[in-house]
Write an enzyme that holds these catalytic residues in place. Structure first.
Site, PDB file in Angstrom:
ATOM      1  N   LEU A   1       0.886  -1.159   0.000  1.00 45.39           N
ATOM      2  CA  LEU A   1       0.000   0.000   0.000  1.00 45.39           C
ATOM      3  C   LEU A   1       0.915   1.197   0.000  1.00 45.39           C
ATOM      4  CD1 LEU A   1      -2.793  -0.641   2.688  1.00 45.39           C
ATOM      5  CD2 LEU A   1      -3.110  -0.319   0.245  1.00 45.39           C
ATOM      6  N   ASP A   2       0.660   2.161  -0.868  1.00 43.24           N
ATOM      7  CA  ASP A   2       1.550   3.318  -0.893  1.00 43.24           C
ATOM      8  C   ASP A   2       1.406   4.135   0.385  1.00 43.24           C
ATOM      9  OD1 ASP A   2      -0.511   5.300  -1.266  1.00 43.24           O
ATOM     10  OD2 ASP A   2      -0.497   4.879  -3.404  1.00 43.24           O
ATOM     11  N   LYS A   3       2.336   5.042   0.584  1.00 48.37           N
ATOM     12  CA  LYS A   3       2.391   5.835   1.816  1.00 48.37           C
ATOM     13  C   LYS A   3       1.101   6.611   2.053  1.00 48.37           C
ATOM     14  CE  LYS A   3       4.714   9.809   2.479  1.00 48.37           C
ATOM     15  NZ  LYS A   3       5.754  10.798   2.541  1.00 48.37           N
TER      16      LYS A   3
END
Length: 179
Positions: free
Chosen positions: A41-43
């Site tokens: 999951l991206d930041k």
């Protein structure tokens, strides 16, 4: 026996254990040796992250050929019309090619935790929530898909990975399953 952790990843946390400057990583929340994230999951995204010490299970979760469904709750700018939902259901053309069709529907605003920092809100532009179910996971795919149909993503929460959900897991917390 395989270890499986379900973690509710907060906004702003990198999906890795190794330190990255002053950005928080999984190491700030999970002190379980030998587990690794099955997928990313991206930041700027929140929600369910599955971690395991079982390489085969990690592969089944993250490899597109296994088509494990991921469910996302997406707060978007504007109020998507039926045409936008139909486009998401049919597949959207992105710079790296067409996406596979997604299951897409409007969603009543879910009862979720406040985001820190809060999303930017503009008084003149309403927001809406969508539920998207995907069987592929390209880089920032959900964000790119909603933008392609004219509704940029403001908040992105992965609610489920296959049979596992966020139910009962507070942000920054994890539960270990008996696998």
């Amino acid at each position: 026996m395989a270890r499986v952790l379900l973690f509710n990843k907060p906004y702003g946390v990198l999906t890795q254990f190794r330190a990255q400057g002053d950005v928080q990583t999984l190491a700030a929340y999970i002190d379980v040796p030998g587990v690794y994230a099955a997928g990313r999951l991206d930041k700027d995204s929140e929600g369910l992250l599955v971690l395991t010490d079982d390489g085969a299970l990690q592969h089944r979760i993250s490899a597109p050929k296994h088509k494990m469904v991921k469910t996302y709750w997406v707060q978007v700018e504007g109020e998507p019309r039926d045409e936008a939902l139909a486009a998401l259901r049919g597949g959207v053309e992105l710079k790296d090619g067409w996406t596979k069709p997604a299951k897409a529907r409007r969603l009543a605003a879910p009862s979720v935790w406040p985001r820190d920092p809060p999303i930017r809100e503009r008084k003149s532009i309403p927001t809406a929530w969508l539920e998207l179910k995907l069987k592929e996971g390209r880089n920032r795919q959900v964000r790119r898909m909603t933008a392609a149909v004219g509704h940029p993503t403001l908040r992105l929460i992965r609610y489920a990975v296959g049979p596992w959900t966020l139910e009962g897991i507070a942000p920054g917390q994890f539960v270990e399953l008996c696998a």
